[in-house]
Every structure is written in C-alpha cells, then in structure tokens.
Design a protein around this motif. Sequence first.
Motif, PDB file in Angstrom:
ATOM      1  N   HIS A  25       0.843  -1.191   0.000  1.00 34.94           N
ATOM      2  CA  HIS A  25       0.000   0.000   0.000  1.00 34.94           C
ATOM      3  C   HIS A  25       0.875   1.236   0.000  1.00 34.94           C
ATOM      4  CE1 HIS A  25      -1.830   3.232   2.522  1.00 34.94           C
ATOM      5  NE2 HIS A  25      -2.786   3.074   1.640  1.00 34.94           N
ATOM      6  N   GLU A  26       0.573   2.176  -0.898  1.00 34.47           N
ATOM      7  CA  GLU A  26       1.280   3.448  -0.900  1.00 34.47           C
ATOM      8  C   GLU A  26       0.273   4.573  -1.010  1.00 34.47           C
ATOM      9  OE1 GLU A  26       4.846   4.182  -3.136  1.00 34.47           O
ATOM     10  OE2 GLU A  26       4.998   2.038  -3.603  1.00 34.47           O
ATOM     11  N   ARG A  27       0.441   5.579  -0.182  1.00 36.73           N
ATOM     12  CA  ARG A  27      -0.373   6.790  -0.262  1.00 36.73           C
ATOM     13  C   ARG A  27       0.482   7.855  -0.924  1.00 36.73           C
ATOM     14  NH1 ARG A  27      -3.695   7.813   4.659  1.00 36.73           N
ATOM     15  NH2 ARG A  27      -5.026   6.438   3.441  1.00 36.73           N
ATOM     16  N   ILE A  28       0.029   8.348  -2.065  1.00 35.18           N
ATOM     17  CA  ILE A  28       0.777   9.353  -2.820  1.00 35.18           C
ATOM     18  C   ILE A  28       0.020  10.671  -2.741  1.00 35.18           C
ATOM     19  CG2 ILE A  28       1.627  10.051  -5.093  1.00 35.18           C
ATOM     20  CD1 ILE A  28       1.882   7.077  -5.763  1.00 35.18           C
ATOM     21  N   ARG A  29       0.741  11.719  -2.325  1.00 36.68           N
ATOM     22  CA  ARG A  29       0.179  13.068  -2.276  1.00 36.68           C
ATOM     23  C   ARG A  29       0.816  13.869  -3.408  1.00 36.68           C
ATOM     24  NH1 ARG A  29      -2.338  13.369   2.663  1.00 36.68           N
ATOM     25  NH2 ARG A  29      -1.601  11.868   4.178  1.00 36.68           N
ATOM     26  N   PHE A  30      -0.014  14.610  -4.128  1.00 33.13           N
ATOM     27  CA  PHE A  30       0.507  15.429  -5.213  1.00 33.13           C
ATOM     28  C   PHE A  30      -0.394  16.649  -5.394  1.00 33.13           C
ATOM     29  CE2 PHE A  30      -2.357  12.317  -6.961  1.00 33.13           C
ATOM     30  CZ  PHE A  30      -3.052  12.953  -7.979  1.00 33.13           C
ATOM     31  N   THR A  31       0.131  17.628  -6.111  1.00 30.98           N
ATOM     32  CA  THR A  31      -0.612  18.856  -6.361  1.00 30.98           C
ATOM     33  C   THR A  31      -0.532  19.201  -7.836  1.00 30.98           C
ATOM     34  OG1 THR A  31      -0.065  19.657  -4.151  1.00 30.98           O
ATOM     35  CG2 THR A  31      -0.824  21.299  -5.727  1.00 30.98           C
ATOM     36  N   VAL A  32      -1.668  19.523  -8.428  1.00 26.93           N
ATOM     37  CA  VAL A  32      -1.740  19.957  -9.822  1.00 26.93           C
ATOM     38  C   VAL A  32      -2.622  21.199  -9.865  1.00 26.93           C
ATOM     39  CG1 VAL A  32      -2.486  19.362 -12.158  1.00 26.93           C
ATOM     40  CG2 VAL A  32      -1.451  17.608 -10.712  1.00 26.93           C
ATOM     41  N   ASP A  33      -2.116  22.250 -10.478  1.00 31.41           N
ATOM     42  CA  ASP A  33      -2.855  23.511 -10.585  1.00 31.41           C
ATOM     43  C   ASP A  33      -3.346  24.000  -9.225  1.00 31.41           C
ATOM     44  OD1 ASP A  33      -2.470  23.572 -13.324  1.00 31.41           O
ATOM     45  OD2 ASP A  33      -4.366  22.564 -13.759  1.00 31.41           O
ATOM     46  N   GLY A  34      -2.509  23.809  -8.211  1.00 35.71           N
ATOM     47  CA  GLY A  34      -2.833  24.281  -6.869  1.00 35.71           C
ATOM     48  C   GLY A  34      -3.818  23.412  -6.120  1.00 35.71           C
ATOM     49  N   LYS A  35      -4.217  22.296  -6.699  1.00 34.78           N
ATOM     50  CA  LYS A  35      -5.182  21.399  -6.058  1.00 34.78           C
ATOM     51  C   LYS A  35      -4.434  20.201  -5.480  1.00 34.78           C
ATOM     52  CE  LYS A  35      -8.819  22.781  -9.179  1.00 34.78           C
ATOM     53  NZ  LYS A  35      -9.587  22.418 -10.343  1.00 34.78           N
ATOM     54  N   ALA A  36      -4.408  20.122  -4.164  1.00 32.32           N
ATOM     55  CA  ALA A  36      -3.733  19.009  -3.487  1.00 32.32           C
ATOM     56  C   ALA A  36      -4.617  17.774  -3.580  1.00 32.32           C
ATOM     57  CB  ALA A  36      -3.461  19.366  -2.037  1.00 32.32           C
ATOM     58  N   ARG A  37      -3.997  16.660  -3.904  1.00 29.88           N
ATOM     59  CA  ARG A  37      -4.716  15.393  -4.065  1.00 29.88           C
ATOM     60  C   ARG A  37      -3.980  14.298  -3.317  1.00 29.88           C
ATOM     61  NH1 ARG A  37      -9.497  16.383  -5.997  1.00 29.88           N
ATOM     62  NH2 ARG A  37      -9.587  14.321  -6.873  1.00 29.88           N
ATOM     63  N   VAL A  38      -4.677  13.222  -3.023  1.00 28.20           N
ATOM     64  CA  VAL A  38      -4.056  12.046  -2.407  1.00 28.20           C
ATOM     65  C   VAL A  38      -4.705  10.814  -3.031  1.00 28.20           C
ATOM     66  CG1 VAL A  38      -5.672  11.996  -0.454  1.00 28.20           C
ATOM     67  CG2 VAL A  38      -3.442  10.928  -0.227  1.00 28.20           C
ATOM     68  N   ILE A  39      -3.898   9.791  -3.256  1.00 31.57           N
ATOM     69  CA  ILE A  39      -4.412   8.555  -3.831  1.00 31.57           C
ATOM     70  C   ILE A  39      -3.704   7.379  -3.156  1.00 31.57           C
ATOM     71  CG2 ILE A  39      -2.759   8.561  -5.754  1.00 31.57           C
ATOM     72  CD1 ILE A  39      -5.084   7.448  -7.525  1.00 31.57           C
ATOM     73  N   ASP A  40      -4.462   6.343  -2.848  1.00 29.49           N
ATOM     74  CA  ASP A  40      -3.917   5.116  -2.276  1.00 29.49           C
ATOM     75  C   ASP A  40      -3.814   4.097  -3.414  1.00 29.49           C
ATOM     76  OD1 ASP A  40      -3.791   5.876   0.490  1.00 29.49           O
ATOM     77  OD2 ASP A  40      -5.969   5.779   0.519  1.00 29.49           O
ATOM     78  N   LEU A  41      -2.627   3.522  -3.552  1.00 31.28           N
ATOM     79  CA  LEU A  41      -2.377   2.602  -4.662  1.00 31.28           C
ATOM     80  C   LEU A  41      -1.569   1.394  -4.200  1.00 31.28           C
ATOM     81  CD1 LEU A  41      -1.286   5.232  -7.347  1.00 31.28           C
ATOM     82  CD2 LEU A  41      -3.482   4.032  -7.247  1.00 31.28           C
ATOM     83  N   SER A  42      -1.675   0.325  -4.965  1.00 32.07           N
ATOM     84  CA  SER A  42      -0.773  -0.815  -4.754  1.00 32.07           C
ATOM     85  C   SER A  42       0.620  -0.359  -5.144  1.00 32.07           C
ATOM     86  CB  SER A  42      -1.204  -1.993  -5.635  1.00 32.07           C
ATOM     87  OG  SER A  42      -0.993  -1.682  -7.002  1.00 32.07           O
ATOM     88  N   ALA A  43       1.622  -1.105  -4.715  1.00 32.16           N
ATOM     89  CA  ALA A  43       3.002  -0.758  -5.065  1.00 32.16           C
ATOM     90  C   ALA A  43       3.167  -0.742  -6.583  1.00 32.16           C
ATOM     91  CB  ALA A  43       3.974  -1.748  -4.424  1.00 32.16           C
ATOM     92  N   GLU A  44       2.536  -1.680  -7.272  1.00 26.94           N
ATOM     93  CA  GLU A  44       2.638  -1.755  -8.737  1.00 26.94           C
ATOM     94  C   GLU A  44       1.996  -0.523  -9.385  1.00 26.94           C
ATOM     95  OE1 GLU A  44       1.074  -4.562 -12.427  1.00 26.94           O
ATOM     96  OE2 GLU A  44       0.966  -5.332 -10.384  1.00 26.94           O
ATOM     97  N   ASN A  45       0.800  -0.136  -8.937  1.00 25.11           N
ATOM     98  CA  ASN A  45       0.145   1.032  -9.525  1.00 25.11           C
ATOM     99  C   ASN A  45       0.833   2.335  -9.124  1.00 25.11           C
ATOM    100  OD1 ASN A  45      -1.724  -0.323 -11.060  1.00 25.11           O
ATOM    101  ND2 ASN A  45      -3.307  -0.293  -9.488  1.00 25.11           N
ATOM    102  N   ALA A  46       1.438   2.368  -7.936  1.00 19.69           N
ATOM    103  CA  ALA A  46       2.198   3.552  -7.524  1.00 19.69           C
ATOM    104  C   ALA A  46       3.398   3.744  -8.442  1.00 19.69           C
ATOM    105  CB  ALA A  46       2.645   3.428  -6.066  1.00 19.69           C
ATOM    106  N   GLN A  47       4.060   2.648  -8.806  1.00 20.26           N
ATOM    107  CA  GLN A  47       5.195   2.741  -9.724  1.00 20.26           C
ATOM    108  C   GLN A  47       4.725   3.180 -11.110  1.00 20.26           C
ATOM    109  OE1 GLN A  47       8.544   2.509  -8.899  1.00 20.26           O
ATOM    110  NE2 GLN A  47       8.634   3.478 -10.906  1.00 20.26           N
ATOM    111  N   ALA A  48       3.582   2.666 -11.551  1.00 17.93           N
ATOM    112  CA  ALA A  48       3.038   3.072 -12.851  1.00 17.93           C
ATOM    113  C   ALA A  48       2.695   4.566 -12.837  1.00 17.93           C
ATOM    114  CB  ALA A  48       1.797   2.245 -13.187  1.00 17.93           C
ATOM    115  N   PHE A  49       2.150   5.049 -11.728  1.00 15.93           N
ATOM    116  CA  PHE A  49       1.855   6.483 -11.585  1.00 15.93           C
ATOM    117  C   PHE A  49       3.137   7.300 -11.745  1.00 15.93           C
ATOM    118  CE2 PHE A  49       1.687  10.278  -8.927  1.00 15.93           C
ATOM    119  CZ  PHE A  49       0.500  10.886  -9.326  1.00 15.93           C
TER     120      PHE A  49
END
Length: 109
Positions: A25-49
């Motif tokens: 499990h990986e929780r990835i936090r990111f921001t695009v156009d000033g909008k903070a986002r968070v997504i929980d992904l499998s290790a495989e999907n986190a790497q694909a991201f």
Amino acid sequence: MAEQRIEIVRYTDDLTGDELAEDDHERIRFTVDGKARVIDLSAENAQAFRDDLARWMDASRPDGRKRATTSRPKRDTATIRAWAQANGYDVSDRGRIPAHVEEAFDSAQ
C-alpha cells in the motif's frame, strides 16, 4: 473487565478498487494547478503512476517561485475531538490531533 476495542484498517487501491495488504500500500500526495490530491495505490500502480508522471516531469522546469510553506486547511477540531472521544480514541482537549485520528475521522465521513 475493561472494554476492548479492535480497529481493523483495510486499504484499497483507489484506481482498481482491489483490497491491498498493508505492505502493498502506498499513499501518494501530489498537487496539480494548486489542487492538493491524495491517492492510495498498490506498489505496482504507484510505480506506474510515477512512471507516467516522469514523462511530464522530464519535460518541465522549476517555476522559480519560492515554495509556500505547506499548511493544512483549517479543520473543525472540536468536531474531530468529539468524534474521536466518542469512538474510543485518546485525544487531549488541546494541541494537535494525531494524523491517524484525523485519517480515521475522514474515513468515517
């Protein structure tokens, strides 16, 4: 006999909906156009991201602006504390609310 509380945390991949093991499990936090986002992904999907994002990162450049200090948005801490206390969490009446309590509150909403 003291009352015991058992809390079960289940992680799911936000992309696929699949249930994840805690160590996958990986929780990835990111921001695009000033909008903070968070997504929980499998290790495989986190790497694909990260792989997908790399193309855009490689083509980009720093914007040259000073980074603003990251601050969390204002929260209704009284409501979170009341919920936490009603649900068996040990939180003080003052001070910072632990992140795991805020995450549990957010998940319960």
